[in-house]
Write an enzyme that holds these catalytic residues in place. Structure first.
Site, PDB file in Angstrom:
ATOM      1  N   ASP A  10     -54.015  -8.893   2.825  1.00  0.00           N
ATOM      2  CA  ASP A  10     -54.444  -7.998   1.751  1.00  0.00           C
ATOM      3  C   ASP A  10     -55.779  -8.455   1.189  1.00  0.00           C
ATOM      4  O   ASP A  10     -56.137  -9.641   1.274  1.00  0.00           O
ATOM      5  CB  ASP A  10     -53.413  -7.992   0.616  1.00  0.00           C
ATOM      6  CG  ASP A  10     -52.336  -6.947   0.822  1.00  0.00           C
ATOM      7  OD1 ASP A  10     -52.484  -6.121   1.739  1.00  0.00           O
ATOM      8  OD2 ASP A  10     -51.351  -6.957   0.067  1.00  0.00           O
ATOM      9  N   ASP A  61     -46.834 -12.138  -5.586  1.00  0.00           N
ATOM     10  CA  ASP A  61     -45.505 -12.143  -4.986  1.00  0.00           C
ATOM     11  C   ASP A  61     -45.286 -10.815  -4.275  1.00  0.00           C
ATOM     12  O   ASP A  61     -45.663  -9.755  -4.798  1.00  0.00           O
ATOM     13  CB  ASP A  61     -44.436 -12.332  -6.068  1.00  0.00           C
ATOM     14  CG  ASP A  61     -43.031 -12.366  -5.498  1.00  0.00           C
ATOM     15  OD1 ASP A  61     -42.549 -13.473  -5.186  1.00  0.00           O
ATOM     16  OD2 ASP A  61     -42.420 -11.291  -5.347  1.00  0.00           O
ATOM     17  N   VAL A  79     -34.658 -47.531 -11.335  1.00  0.00           N
ATOM     18  CA  VAL A  79     -34.768 -47.738  -9.893  1.00  0.00           C
ATOM     19  C   VAL A  79     -33.601 -47.077  -9.179  1.00  0.00           C
ATOM     20  O   VAL A  79     -33.769 -46.345  -8.204  1.00  0.00           O
ATOM     21  CB  VAL A  79     -34.830 -49.239  -9.560  1.00  0.00           C
ATOM     22  CG1 VAL A  79     -34.777 -49.445  -8.047  1.00  0.00           C
ATOM     23  CG2 VAL A  79     -36.096 -49.860 -10.132  1.00  0.00           C
ATOM     24  N   LYS A  87     -58.654  -2.329   6.233  1.00  0.00           N
ATOM     25  CA  LYS A  87     -59.509  -1.708   7.242  1.00  0.00           C
ATOM     26  C   LYS A  87     -58.720  -1.204   8.442  1.00  0.00           C
ATOM     27  O   LYS A  87     -59.309  -0.843   9.464  1.00  0.00           O
ATOM     28  CB  LYS A  87     -60.573  -2.714   7.694  1.00  0.00           C
ATOM     29  CG  LYS A  87     -61.547  -3.091   6.576  1.00  0.00           C
ATOM     30  CD  LYS A  87     -62.598  -4.068   7.056  1.00  0.00           C
ATOM     31  CE  LYS A  87     -63.556  -4.434   5.919  1.00  0.00           C
ATOM     32  NZ  LYS A  87     -64.578  -5.410   6.357  1.00  0.00           N
TER      33      LYS A  87
END
Length: 410
Positions: A200, A255, A26, A222
């Site tokens: 991406d 990453d 605890v 695009k």
């Protein structure tokens, strides 16, 4: 039993004496928060867990290696009673009551004068949860409520859009291998506060569906390139939106710095005088093999792993990889972006000494619902890719670790 709900309050304990009776599990859980609060902590206990002992060795707490004695609470502002000795707990509780010191009791909450809430912190906000009904004081329920609130604050779902923290500039966020749950907490929070997201193809697409309607999502694949190379066009899009005072998130797969051209974008932003925050992501080079049941290292099997890009063939003059040296290593080889070149890569490794029987696994669409694993050897991998119609994105793992453990059900 208490007839009224507890009164919530935040204690400022910096430099103030706090006494903790007991040094077991605890106390071990409670001490870090008291240390973070800057309290002058005195732990009274003849024994301690290794973690509590380490805190004492580090000078974070003062450990009195004995049992409780009358007078130990003199000068204390706050007391935590968490000893296994019931009689000592009663005496300490009585002393705290006499001294009018707030006392938490782990052994008997109903006899305590204070309760410890389930708490968590997100972006400078501390959430503390207490029950208002003693009979419903289920610590698991309280912790679950705490976790739900903190998670909501972290990912932005509990804050109205116009109250979300917006920081003009660009955040370069690694989205992880594909599973939307594998983005970092910080990455998800930045997404929640974005005005523009440049994504991406390999980023976690499911996250885009969670964005509010006002967020402009730009598919990097695009962007009209015109006279620019693809990367230059992406850099220009980031700069243009950031200069308009918008919070821009560049969401990338894996990453940002593992074959992600992250540094190129950081450099372009720096040249334009735009602040950029980089948030690391879980790389597919490690996470995708793990999701397919393959450890990149394993005791007695592989003591190292190497990650390489396979986007150019070994005999291509643009290749920067020393394939001959790689073939001599005995550890794991992880190849990213190498599906269409794996035949020539395998031939080169074998030619330089790697056994044709070396196990190979190809994991396509790793960590997503479409994940599938195809096994082969260096000698057979080229034909296997054709026969099984393995397509990018796929992570290729070469080495004995492929054979470690059971193959998961696909």
């Amino acid at each position: 039993m208490a007839e009224h709900p507890p009164y919530p309050v935040g204690l400022r304990l910096t430099g103030r004496r706090v006494v903790v009776l007991g040094a077991g599990q605890v106390a071990q859980r409670r001490l870090p928060a008291l240390i973070a609060a800057g309290a002058d902590i005195h732990v009274v206990s003849p024994e301690a867990t290794p973690s509590v002992e380490a805190m004492a060795d580090a000078g974070e707490i003062t450990w009195h290696r004995r049992g409780y004695a009358d007078g130990d609470l003199a000068g204390a502002w706050y007391v935590l009673v968490a000893a296994g000795d019931r009689e000592a707990c009663e005496r300490a509780s009585a002393e705290a009551e006499a001294l009018r010191v707030w006392c938490v009791r782990s052994d008997d909450a109903d006899r305590a004068t204070a309760w410890t809430p389930a708490s968590g912190t997100s972006e400078g906000v501390t959430v503390a949860v207490l029950t208002t009904e003693a009979q419903e004081r289920d610590p698991r329920h309280i912790a679950a409520v705490r976790d739900a609130v903190v998670e909501g604050l972290r990912d932005g779902t509990l804050v109205a859009p116009h109250h979300r923290t917006r920081t003009p500039g660009v955040a370069l966020v690694g989205g992880g291998p594909g599973d939307p749950d594998l983005i970092t907490v910080r990455g998800r929070r930045l997404l929640a506060g974005a005005d523009v997201v440049v994504a991406d193809r390999l980023g976690p697409r499911d996250l885009l569906a969670e964005l509010p309607p006002h967020v402009e999502v730009i598919d990097a694949a695009k962007i009209p390139y015109g006279r620019f190379m693809a990367q230059e066009a992406i850099n220009n899009a980031l700069i243009e939106h950031a200069k308009q005072g918008k919070a821009v998130v560049r969401l990338k797969g894996g990453d940002p710095y593992v074959f992600g051209r992250g540094m190129e974008e950081v450099q372009a932003l720096a040249e334009a005088g735009i602040a950029c925050t980089v948030v690391p992501g879980i790389s597919s080079s490690i996470s995708v093999p793990g999701a397919a049941g393959i450890p990149v290292t394993h005791r007695g099997v592989a003591h190292e792993f190497t990650v390489v890009s396979g986007h150019v063939a070994p005999d291509d003059e643009r290749s920067l990889i020393d394939w001959a040296s790689l073939a001599k290593l005995t550890g794991t080889l992880v190849v990213l972006m190498g599906v269409d070149k794996i035949g020539r890569i395998a031939e080169t490794l074998i030619a330089h000494g790697r056994s044709g029987d070396t196990p190979v696994a190809l994991v396509q669409e790793g960590t997503t619902a479409a994940q599938r694993r195809v096994d082969a050897t260096l000698a057979t991998v080229a034909e296997t890719v054709r026969a099984e119609d393995v397509r990018p994105p796929a992570v290729i793992i070469v080495g004995e670790v492929v054979a470690v453990g059971s193959r998961p059900t696909l």
